[in-house]
Design a protein around this motif. Structure first.
Motif, short mmCIF file in Angstrom:
data_model
loop_
_atom_site.label_atom_id
_atom_site.label_comp_id
_atom_site.label_asym_id
_atom_site.label_seq_id
_atom_site.Cartn_x
_atom_site.Cartn_y
_atom_site.Cartn_z
N VAL A 39 16.43 15.98 -23.70
CA VAL A 39 15.63 15.18 -24.63
C VAL A 39 14.86 16.15 -25.53
O VAL A 39 13.92 16.79 -25.09
CB VAL A 39 14.68 14.24 -23.89
N GLN A 40 15.27 16.25 -26.81
CA GLN A 40 14.76 17.29 -27.69
C GLN A 40 14.04 16.67 -28.90
O GLN A 40 14.68 16.14 -29.81
CB GLN A 40 15.93 18.19 -28.14
N PHE A 41 12.70 16.74 -28.88
CA PHE A 41 11.88 16.28 -30.00
C PHE A 41 11.65 17.46 -30.94
O PHE A 41 10.99 18.43 -30.60
CB PHE A 41 10.54 15.75 -29.50
N MET A 42 12.19 17.38 -32.15
CA MET A 42 12.12 18.46 -33.12
C MET A 42 10.99 18.22 -34.13
O MET A 42 10.79 17.09 -34.58
CB MET A 42 13.44 18.58 -33.89
N VAL A 43 10.31 19.30 -34.47
CA VAL A 43 9.28 19.26 -35.52
C VAL A 43 9.39 20.54 -36.34
O VAL A 43 9.94 21.54 -35.86
CB VAL A 43 7.86 19.14 -34.93
N PRO A 44 8.88 20.55 -37.57
CA PRO A 44 8.83 21.81 -38.32
C PRO A 44 7.99 22.84 -37.55
O PRO A 44 7.04 22.47 -36.85
CB PRO A 44 8.16 21.41 -39.63
N ALA A 45 8.33 24.11 -37.69
CA ALA A 45 7.64 25.16 -36.94
C ALA A 45 6.14 25.18 -37.22
O ALA A 45 5.34 25.49 -36.33
CB ALA A 45 8.25 26.51 -37.25
N ASN A 46 5.74 24.82 -38.44
CA ASN A 46 4.32 24.86 -38.81
C ASN A 46 3.63 23.52 -38.65
O ASN A 46 2.50 23.32 -39.14
CB ASN A 46 4.17 25.36 -40.25
#
Length: 308
Positions: free
Chosen positions: A113-120
């Motif tokens: 289960v992978q919740f992705m967000v921008p690095a910043n």
């Protein structure tokens, strides 16, 4: 009379010489940018080439929920689905209106289960998703079911976010273009959609705490925590996330001999499959019944008993 005899001989000759048409089947997969589709296509090819009178093609679907429903209603012979979705179908709990007649042919590999967000991004944890624009998976997908179940377990309702129903490709495109704040993909580690996104954008994948993993596991035993090393995706830091096994499902009343043959042919050709689909290193005879609470189909159970 001679004319009738001649016609009879011709009809008999045609009946003998014409090959019997192969039975045509489909295997339900998922988005073309995920792992289900290439894996389903490879299984379909291997079965078609090695089982008599058997012709199968891979079908693009909304993934787990749709596949389970289509298998149980004989619209597909087989389908790939996430274990927690199959458990819900077997028990007849939401999003399914009743118990679905499905069996597990064999377990495949774990999904993360992978919740992705921008690095910043200022989103540092799952709790920070409240009030944000979050892609929660396509309607009818295991990603959406899993995401909503996990968030609810952690006290976050769908209404707490500005949720969007997007598939893998649309999710990564929206994240890359700044149209959403976060997106979830439930897929194999190294899934193509995230791999491709990480090549062009700096992203992070949210890490779940030990307490959050324990709470998720207590609510649904099909989940366990998985520690993922840094740079499993380009420049993505290490993270911990819930994981659940994917399985191959068939209808409970599928012919036992056919289920046995499908299982045997798949494992006879497992080295070929692993050359193309790396995560199938987890697809072993020992892991066939990895999904607890749902019996293997009698045909695949026979194969496993013989091997053991």
């Amino acid at each position: 009379m001679r004319s009738m005899i001649k016609k009879g001989i011709i009809s008999l000759a045609l009946a003998v010489s014409l090959p019997v048409a192969a039975n045509n089947y489909t295997i339900g997969t998922g988005s073309q940018s995920g792992t289900y589709y290439p894996l389903g296509g490879l299984l379909a090819k291997i079965w078609s080439e090695n089982i008599d009178d058997f012709n199968m093609r891979a079908e693009v679907t909304a993934a787990s929920v749709e596949n389970v429903i289509k298998v149980s209603t004989k619209q597909q012979l087989a389908g790939i689905a996430m274990g927690n979705v199959v458990q819900q179908a077997y028990q007849g709990t939401e999003p399914f209106p009743r118990k679905m007649d499905v069996s597990v042919l064999f377990a495949l590999y774990p999904n993360v289960v992978q919740f992705m967000v921008p690095a910043n991004s200022d989103i540092k944890s799952v709790a920070d998703l409240k009030g944000k624009r979050v892609a929660l998976g396509a309607p009818g997908s295991g990603t959406r079911v899993s995401a909503l179940n996990i968030l609810k377990t952690l006290g976050i309702e769908e209404g707490d976010m500005r949720g969007q129903a997007l598939n893998y490709t649309a999710t990564t495109e929206a994240l890359a273009n700044g149209q959403i704040d976060a997106g979830v993909i439930v897929g194999s580690l190294g899934v193509g959609a995230i791999t491709e996104l990480a090549l062009t954008r700096d992203i992070r994948i949210l890490s779940f705490s030990d307490e959050e993993i324990a709470k998720i596991n207590q609510a649904n035993a099909s989940y366990s925590g998985l520690d993922v090393d840094a740079d499993s995706y380009r420049n993505v830091p290490a993270f911990q996330a819930p994981a659940v096994w994917n399985v191959l499902v068939v209808k409970g009343d599928l012919d036992k001999d056919l289920a046995y043959e499908m299982t045997k042919v798949a494992f006879d050709n497992i080295d070929t499959i692993r050359q193309s689909i790396g995560v199938t290193k987890f697809t072993t005879v020992e892991n066939m019944n990895k999904l607890a609470g749902i019996p293997l189909h009698p045909g695949s159970q026979q194969f496993m008993d013989e091997k053991k």
